[in-house]
Design an enzyme around this catalytic site. Sequence first.
Site, mmCIF file in Angstrom:
data_model
loop_
_atom_site.group_PDB
_atom_site.id
_atom_site.type_symbol
_atom_site.label_atom_id
_atom_site.label_comp_id
_atom_site.label_asym_id
_atom_site.label_seq_id
_atom_site.Cartn_x
_atom_site.Cartn_y
_atom_site.Cartn_z
ATOM 1 C CG HIS A 182 -1.975 0.841 1.357
ATOM 2 N ND1 HIS A 182 -1.794 2.104 1.816
ATOM 3 C CD2 HIS A 182 -3.267 1.115 0.939
ATOM 4 C CE1 HIS A 182 -2.947 3.109 1.873
ATOM 5 N NE2 HIS A 182 -3.993 2.169 1.361
ATOM 6 C CD GLU A 196 -6.717 2.132 -1.639
ATOM 7 O OE1 GLU A 196 -5.980 2.395 -0.507
ATOM 8 O OE2 GLU A 196 -7.931 2.353 -1.645
ATOM 9 C CB CYS A 228 -7.738 9.386 2.867
ATOM 10 S SG CYS A 228 -7.829 8.535 1.400
ATOM 11 C CB CYS A 229 -7.558 12.208 -1.081
ATOM 12 S SG CYS A 229 -6.632 10.509 -1.542
#
Lengths: 638, 638
Positions: free
Chosen positions: B268, B320, B416-417
Amino acid sequence: MKIERKISIKQYKPSDGFISRYQKLVREVVIPYQYDVLCDKAEGAEKSHVVQNFINAAAALRGEDVGDGFYGMVFQDSDAAKWLEAVGYSLALYPDKKLEETADSLIDIIAEAQDEDGYLNTYFTIKDREKRWKNLLEGHELYCSGHFMEAAVAYFDGTGKDKLLKVMLKNVEHIYRHFITEKHDGYPGHPEVELALLKMYRATGEKKCLELAEHFINVRGVPLTDGGSFYKKEAEQRDWTVWGNNAEDLNYQQSFAPVREQSDAVGHSVRAVYLYTAMADLAAETDDKELLNACERLWSSIADKRMYVTGGIGSTGIGEAFTVDYDLPNDTAYAETCASCGLMFFASRMLEAAPDGRYGDIMEKAFYNTVLAGMQLDGKRFFYVNPLEVIPGVSGIAATHWHDKPQRPEWFACACCPPNVARTISSFGTYAYGEGENTAYCHLYAAGDVEFSFGMKLRCETDFPQGFTVRYTVLEGEGTLAVRVPSWSVNTSVKLETSNDTAAIKQGYAYIEAKAGDVVNLELDGSARFVYSSSKAAENTGCAAVQRGALVYCFEGVDNGGDVLSLILDDSAEISVGDAVPELGGAETLKVKGYRIAPTEGLYTFEKPKKVSEELTAVPYYTWGNRGENQMRVWLPY
Amino acid sequence: MKIERKISIKQYKPSDGFISRYQKLVREVVIPYQYDVLCDKAEGAEKSHVVQNFINAAAALRGEDVGDGFYGMVFQDSDAAKWLEAVGYSLALYPDKKLEETADSLIDIIAEAQDEDGYLNTYFTIKDREKRWKNLLEGHELYCSGHFMEAAVAYFDGTGKDKLLKVMLKNVEHIYRHFITEKHDGYPGHPEVELALLKMYRATGEKKCLELAEHFINVRGVPLTDGGSFYKKEAEQRDWTVWGNNAEDLNYQQSFAPVREQSDAVGHSVRAVYLYTAMADLAAETDDKELLNACERLWSSIADKRMYVTGGIGSTGIGEAFTVDYDLPNDTAYAETCASCGLMFFASRMLEAAPDGRYGDIMEKAFYNTVLAGMQLDGKRFFYVNPLEVIPGVSGIAATHWHDKPQRPEWFACACCPPNVARTISSFGTYAYGEGENTAYCHLYAAGDVEFSFGMKLRCETDFPQGFTVRYTVLEGEGTLAVRVPSWSVNTSVKLETSNDTAAIKQGYAYIEAKAGDVVNLELDGSARFVYSSSKAAENTGCAAVQRGALVYCFEGVDNGGDVLSLILDDSAEISVGDAVPELGGAETLKVKGYRIAPTEGLYTFEKPKKVSEELTAVPYYTWGNRGENQMRVWLPY
């Protein structure tokens, strides 16, 4: 509407040539090895247990406790069926008493495993009879029945023995009772029984076979009376699954709409083409123009938008499936060997409805590239997945490339592809030749003698696909010779030896009246050419491939200094024919002018990489991966 | 070993320019919108429930029955933490009483949700206190703690208020007691707390923070005394999971070997760079050369073999994650926005150990391309995934491309981003400037005034990345100015205004002695250039990209007749600078000579596609997708 029909297996007697060499390999290597696998006697192969499953199912039917007596995939039975089918074809062409005895005894074992009500499936017979017909989504019961029906017909055609045919007729009665008489909802999660039922119908004349095939095709994708999908309802009615397949993914098994309304080839690619094969066959059989129109749309969806240049189909390993138009990644392709067998089946049925060269072209493309690539040249290892780019270190290793192996594996637990290749090669003649009213169709070029039902006996002499001359001699009778002129043959001559006039070509076929003693010569174009793809196929923009005749070529590291990623084609230069390579069964290389990009400093650079002229070597795609693990690319930048 | 340290947030005061405009956007749009999301007041956004989770956790601690009172991801808490961190940075630069009051009250709510033993996590506090610390693989308890530690330091730095800092020191005591005093095995499944503990250590001087950071880094990937992995043992000891993560996939969370033995960036990608950030920071802090060597190997693995030209990392949506060397698919890239934020963090810590332009180059590349691309120009929509090729109809639709959206989505359940972009932009100054003994490091070009601890006050004036002149004026004090000279600047001049001598450049930095009143002018190379990649990166063979300064460009359909797949670059021609595009925040286009391939007849053809000259238009990658759904490509065939 039906104007052409495949010949039956015994009408074609191969003479020595490319196809017969492959059939010999199947006979001498693949069939014996596969039988050893079925009996768990093959060294190094994964456990199969197929024969033992049948023995255990028979014991279970006798009331014996066989405990945990089933091993393998839910569709494990079909491995035996596909083996028997290949054996049937092989025995038709090359009688072999010992092999026939072996097959007879396997048929005896299988017959013992049939329930008294006609049901035949070892998974459910051994594990839980109560679960029969309760999971059509995943259960593969109809799929396995279908493969046994195909085997029964092939074995009957090859040997005249009808024991398995009778078993399968009893099985048809059972299926008919369940789905028609008792009106149970449902249709197969994995299409296969439909095309098999049509074969059964032709072999036996039993109308229930036709009726069942029609039924399964007609109910597919039709909403239930409450408007929902059958698979969703089925899933709600049981508290178990085989793998946990998503009952709501209706694309996966082509049930998103009634088949007559479908236009895009979607979902699991093998399921798709098996279904379309049956649809086309039924459309021709019943003169169903609406169904044929759907088949034509689906054909176009594949051929014009969703097919690799190698005749591979299925762009992703996720669901072994079609994706969307023009999404044709080379390195992460699925392009399953079985799917290209299925594409041949579909093409052969489309030809029944309309002898159009487009179908023959792709049948040929799929066979000589992806189907043959599926098998090591020694017949001992098999690709299930046929990418158009392989990079050791990435392929088979990165999560996105797990399925794209850089070398053919020996034998998979899921052994679908090897027997599919075996049965397709063994029955090649039935794809190569067809017959209509007084017309001999030559769809593919296969050396040997063919006896057509209308009295013509024809000899074909050729080294195709390595040679480009095909000579047809009418040995007996008379009629119309319909010889396919492939679209790849830019300059073609096809004429009676006694004439100077090239025959007229209509939709990819040259039609010539011929009688005993006449010779028709077909001179195909043996030039190697660059192939370009539509810029809509994003993967191939700025790239070209190389093709000669039916064969698509590829560039392997072993011929090109170990590295094909740094190669650039000079597509303005002529392609020349190189040496025959003994390790590749005598296949000829092609030599192409090009360049090699010099290594760069670092991953990214502003310096335009230097390039050095180099002669590049290409080999037929079907031969790749026979000389150890190395890089391979079909499309190179130009 | 430590020779440089990031400046703290308040040392840099931005003046009007590119960065301050982005900070304004974060302040005026992103932060208020994100707060509305946290409170479930944002229209159209997915339910967040973050604030309510804290309120419910506090109630649960008081013994009230909150039932099913948790909603969201197991790491939902971290959305509040990242918001508070961004607010802390923003308040440091742009005081805002109302925002501070809002943040204070959120901190009050969070503090109430802390258990009396110092534990702080709403998921486990609400759902099941018995499960605390029993699933480090998936539980994200340390991850959330880490984000609150970062928030606590940022909020303290920005406002001088230490309530959250005290909460987190109590949390550190709890974590220390569990893992050190009581000797529980284990380390975070998602690295983050390590880098946060090092921030806490610097902010508070509390040695336990340093000790804990060292502990988690040192035990990672070390086999247990029985030789097995911690995660496997942990999974065996519980009968529940969060998502069913595979405890045996040790690459996923970088635990396949002790960190000092790791060389390949795997798993990840966000986890990876968060871990490496802490490793580099600890190596510099403790002068641990072995650990620094590992960081250098891991850096090289990313920068030289596993990074997109846009500074994106993570080649696959499956996990990811990183895949293998040179596997950099453009269309199926993951290249998560968060991972590029993390790559900046890693770069900034590598600079602490060695001021080498290589690190600054990639910090800049990641920021101006992937991090900025993560946010719509209006600050309202966000990309989590940043592919280098997008084709509507394939991207976001095909199973292989589900994650590559052709348009920025509004707000994800897994948010999250967006806050990661917000905190990175708000704290840009701390990445741009660093200080060593009497040395002012200018890693990135950010207009504004900087006060260095050794007494120098520096003014930077620039329009970078749109302009290529950077003017530094020493307002007060004296010392060495260390100005990064980027590798993309082929022709650079950097000198004292009063001198004719360009400064000597050492490992990517120009070192100039300067005192109050001195002016240093940096003239960067503003030429646009073609970029080529190593032929080992199979996706880009035969292709070039376009770059000008720090900005990588891309070709969008909207500027190029709707179709960029048919474009070919003429890389022998000059690239010229086009107009500024108002809808793209005034970003300038580039004009490149090239060709358009004419449509082919069918999917494959022997006819070489005709090409017609065309002027191609490129826009900065960070601006793509701001003018509706369309095709986009970074790499074009040449």
